[in-house]
Design an enzyme around this catalytic site. Sequence first.
Site: not given
Length: 372
Positions: A134, A240, A96, A220, A75, A301, A118
């Site tokens: 993911s 994303l 991130h 969408s 992280k 998560m 990422e």
Amino acid sequence: MRIGIPKEIKNHEYRVGMTPAAVREAVAHGHAVLVQAAAGAGAEYDDAQYLAAGAEIVGTAEEVFARAEMIVKVKEPQPAECAMLREGQVLFTYLHLAPDPEQARLLRRSGCTAIAYETVTGDGGGLPLLAPMSEVAGRMSIQVGATCLQKAAGGRGILLGGVPGVRPARVVILGGGVAGTQAARVAAGMGAEVAVLDTSLPRLRQLDDLFGGRLRTAYSTLQALEEAVMSADIVVGAVLIPGAAAPKLVRREHLAHMRQGAVLVDISIDQGGCFETSRPTTHQEPIYEIGGIVHYCVANMPGAVPHTSTAALNNATLPYTLALAAKGWKQACAEDPHLRRGLNIHAGEVVCEAVAEALGLAHRPAQEALAA
């Protein structure tokens, strides 16, 4: 090179930057690996396994950061960790940065070279170091969504797959990428009614072929999104834009028109979230309610299943870790354009264009940073 593996300190984060198997590979390639004591305990890797793999166990994070030339984490570094980074040191982890200006400020101040998992790309245009997490988060989103849908958690009191004579829950997934596909797989497998929305017609066709009519797909548009969200029991946000902040697809005003007790699960929360009412939560306090709608927005998560997710992550990151250790970050990034796209910050400057744009900061192209 001396590679450092500190113990993760983010709330309820049990993953670790390298498994003993990955450490053994690094040592076999001639590198030294420093592992903080008990760094792998949460993922079921003990110090004895790291010692057997050839690592040196050190007592504190301070020693790891002080002695290592490259820090490999899972992280983003917390403020205390940013303070231990130094000029010339390489940081290889998830960052991130787009929704996190404070972390960007601290990393720039440290002078380190920060490479983000990422934003490393693959030959097919994918994100190979983000994909494993993911996959985990996508599958987990349905598990946690089903739990949140229970009455005791504030949900509607609906069983995800229903029973004979009673309809199942309606699951709407925003985004048909890796996370969205895995969420659809689990939801459909558990018997829910599943709809996936995406703006890529080729991807919608792929999903239709993959699932053979077991889910509905929709392009969408604003109207399609509103209609789907308002009839949903669970909405999974899995959108994303690499390196950039996630778009806010479900607005605050939509909540008043949703079913009371419906659940929003925001997989995109690491990039700021794709629901306007999302805010990062922790495994300790994972949910909150706004307007009768349950929100699950845990920012790490996969940390809830650390053994699975650590192994899956290392399978993807190890070749890049070895390349950085063998060649140094400059040569490795110069030779590999995909790894070069992972370069986010170097010597106080932002070198990832999407991050710079999201934070309103000046951008220095990676090629210029390499040439400096």
